[in-house]
Design an enzyme around this catalytic site. Structure first.
Site, PDB file in Angstrom:
ATOM      1  CG  ASP A  69      -2.155   2.329   6.568  1.00 48.13           C
ATOM      2  OD1 ASP A  69      -2.374   3.391   7.166  1.00 48.13           O
ATOM      3  OD2 ASP A  69      -2.241   2.207   5.332  1.00 48.13           O
TER       4      ASP A  69
ATOM      5  CG  ASP B 268      -4.581  -0.999   2.701  1.00 51.73           C
ATOM      6  OD1 ASP B 268      -4.662  -0.899   1.471  1.00 51.73           O
ATOM      7  OD2 ASP B 268      -4.054  -0.137   3.430  1.00 51.73           O
TER       8      ASP B 268
ATOM      9  CG  ASP C 202      -1.710   1.232   1.398  1.00 53.83           C
ATOM     10  OD1 ASP C 202      -2.330   1.654   0.415  1.00 53.83           O
ATOM     11  OD2 ASP C 202      -1.712   1.794   2.508  1.00 53.83           O
TER      12      ASP C 202
END
Length: 660
Positions: free
Chosen positions: A543, A547, A342
């Site tokens: 995080d 996600d 990410d």
């Protein structure tokens, strides 16, 4: 705000040597150690009497006590297992010792009991040390804290009674009692036990502090932000202890095979005893050979081959701020061959700042009015970009009004009613819904061309402006990407809901070529499944709420703990509590070392068993030597697995993760 720290001699107890108190289980607090010691002492007293050929009444009762003290616990446990229709190898060892005594080999049987009990004690001590290395972190947190009342009064309370929102006073030289944020004061705090930073870190108003860290020379007023049971230290302890209760697939396979193997071993022992007797062999040597076979063929070392390395790796990772939730996860981490990362909060620090406030001329709003509306709508959200908008409004001393009908759509944005108006804040591409000719689209495009993340603000269906937000790349991001590429054998890919320009700019900085931008949560999942369908074992690092589905769909998911959402932390297989991106390749390398040690242990165990069995069948293996070889291999395997408890194992894994 900046402050000048006053340097002075540290107060008593504030030296760095006192930073990491250790909790160690006393050896004789373990019943296994006490019984083994008693059996050993009795054996050493009886041995000279036996060798000097004194009357049997002198040494016989002593040897009998050796059998009782050293053998009753494994014997009882074996009988309990037998009631559950499970054959325990411990019971076989006791039976073998009693069988040796039955044919007059009292000394050999007693020696087997002593070595077997000593081996069990060593295993218990090693297991306790594993637990100590993690539970000892609890000693870092002080037992009491000074809580401040609303009227300014002070009250000394147990730290477990602290609650979120309480304010505590931390005097110079004291340990901080709870995770929280500094309200007032300035000091330097030694965080080595939590973050691993070698030098004390300056703390002032607004900075985060952790339970168990050591305050320096200044006084701090700290607002408690986590319940003591949910502090960084407590989470490490709880999750590692939970992980210790799980079993890796390799261990489960070994235990499944163990039962069949043990039954086959018993059948072979009976055959080895009965068949020679049928052909006229003498009873005593035949029984002795059969007992020796049962001892050396027992799979004790094989059973112990898997869990010590994996649990030691979990404990070591926990001490360094990575919570691996189970032995299954620790085993799987070493299998990954693709990585998806990410952007916000993972490769970046997750603390973005509002750099541009751009109201559209037609809206009639000032910058402060636009920011006030956006901050109000974003206030209930936990997304890092939302926090940046709220922080920017507070930085301008704007009053943030209450909202109604708040709704959050991951990957799109938020909506809420503010002062009777419907305010939407989020992705321009989603909120404009194809209206690329609107002036807001041009404004968003300009912000993105400048490397900002554009956030559109809509009031009652009409775009009124945009905010530009920038996030700082983590210092270790580039090195981590390179390390993960080396470990997985393929370059990581970037999965982000951010705009393609901002994503591409960051990817270029860290060395990622494959960029998937503008993704909704389901798009991230689709990408992970695409890689999985191609036979890849994907590690996803993220995080945020958006996600969580990808973390769940991946072969293994790791969440960044400090900035991570609760949903991401719950969904992930492992959590980086200290928010240090560089620990991810280290824990992958540590997992691979653990897997190599499992293989080493299986080879050691198999070699010992095969060699001793062949010796017993083809020649004459003395019972004491067989006992020493069997128990010795068990101890070697156990201690080999525990090598990963040492801090040096983490340093070597870090070197391997860095490509060193």
């Amino acid at each position: 705000m900046t402050s000048t720290l006053t340097r002075s001699a540290p107060p008593p107890g504030a030296t760095r040597d006192a930073v990491a108190p250790k909790r160690r289980t006393r050896i004789f607090a373990l019943p296994e150690a006490r019984w083994a010691a008693a059996a050993l002492v009795l054996f050493l007293v009886a041995l000279p009497l036996y060798l000097l050929e004194t009357p049997g009444w002198a040494w016989g009762p002593l040897f009998a006590l050796v059998y009782v003290t050293g053998g009753w616990e494994p014997g009882w446990a074996g009988l309990q297992a037998l009631k559950e229709k499970t054959l325990d190898v411990d019971l076989l060892m006791v039976v073998a010792a009693l069988g040796a005594a039955a044919i007059g080999q009292v000394l050999d049987g007693a020696l087997l009991i002593v070595i077997f009990a000593t081996s069990g004690a060593l295993e218990a001590i090693a297991t306790a040390r594993t637990a100590d290395s993690v539970r000892g972190l609890l000693d870092l947190a002080p037992a009491t804290a000074t809580r401040l009342a609303d009227d300014g009064g002070e009250e000394t309370v147990p730290t477990e009674r602290l609650r979120v929102g309480d304010t505590v006073l931390v005097r110079p030289g004291e340990r901080i009692g709870a995770d929280g944020r500094v309200l007032d004061g300035a000091s330097d705090v030694d965080q080595a036990t939590i973050t691993g930073e070698p030098l004390p870190v300056a703390k002032e108003t607004g900075d985060e502090v952790f339970a168990g860290t050591l305050n320096g020379t200044g006084a701090l007023r700290v607002k408690v932000e986590r319940d003591p049971s949910d502090s960084v230290i407590a989470r490490i302890v709880a999750m590692v202890e939970e992980a210790a209760e799980t079993k890796a697939p390799t261990q489960l396979f070994i235990e499944k095979v163990e039962q069949r193997y043990s039954l086959g071993m018993v059948a072979a022992t009976l055959a080895l005893f009965a068949l020679p007797l049928v052909f006229g062999a003498a009873l005593q040597p035949t029984l002795l050979r059969a007992m020796t076979f049962m001892i050396v063929a027992s799979p004790c070392a094989v059973v112990l081959a898997t869990m010590p390395p994996l649990l030691s790796a979990i404990a070591n990772a926990g001490r360094h701020g990575v919570l691996v939730k189970s032995a299954v996860v620790m085993e799987r981490l070493g299998q990954i061959d693709a990585v998806a990362l990410d952007k916000t909060g993972t490769l970046t620090e997750g603390t973005p700042k509002v750099t541009d406030v751009c109201p559209l001329p037609a809206s009639g709003l000032t910058e402060d009015e636009l920011l006030r509306l956006a901050a109000a709508a974003e206030h209930p959200s936990e997304h890092p970009l939302a926090r940046a908008v709220v922080d920017a409004a507070r930085g301008r001393d704007l009053q943030i009004p209450p909202v109604e009908d708040f709704n959050s759509t991951p990957g799109t944005g938020v909506t809420a009613r503010v002062d009777g108006k419907t305010v939407a804040v989020g992705s321009p591409a989603r909120l404009l819904d194809g209206h690329d000719d609107h002036p807001a689209a041009a404004l968003a495009e300009w912000l993105e061309s400048e490397g900002r993340t554009a956030v559109l603000v809509i009031v009652d269906g009409a775009p009124v402006g945009a905010l530009g937000i920038a996030d700082r790349l983590r210092d270790e991001a580039t090195a981590t990407v390179a390390s993960l590429a080396a470990l997985s054998g393929t370059a990581p890919i970037l999965l982000t809901g951010d705009n393609p320009r901002a994503a591409a700019r960051l990817a270029d900085e860290v060395g990622i070529a494959d960029v998937r931008a503008g993704l909704l949560p389901q798009d991230k999942v689709a990408t992970v499944r695409e890689l999985t369908t191609g036979g890849r074992k994907v590690l996803v690092v993220g995080d945020g709420v958006n996600d969580a589905p990808a973390l769940a769909a991946a072969h293994t998911g790791i969440a960044m703990g400090r900035a991570g959402s609760d949903l991401a932390l719950e969904t992930a297989d492992a959590v980086v509590v200290r928010d240090e991106l560089a620990t991810i390749p280290t824990v992958v390398a540590l997992s691979r070392r653990a897997r190599r040690l499992v293989v080493q242990n299986l080879v050691i165990a198999g070699t010992f068993i095969t060699g001793l069995v062949v010796w017993d069948l083809a020649g004459t293996l003395p019972l004491p030597l067989g006992v020493a070889g069997h128990e010795g291999s068990t101890v070697i395997v156990g201690l080999n697995g525990l090598r990963l408890l040492a801090d040096g194992a983490w340093r070597r894994a870090r070197g391997a993760g860095d490509g060193g």
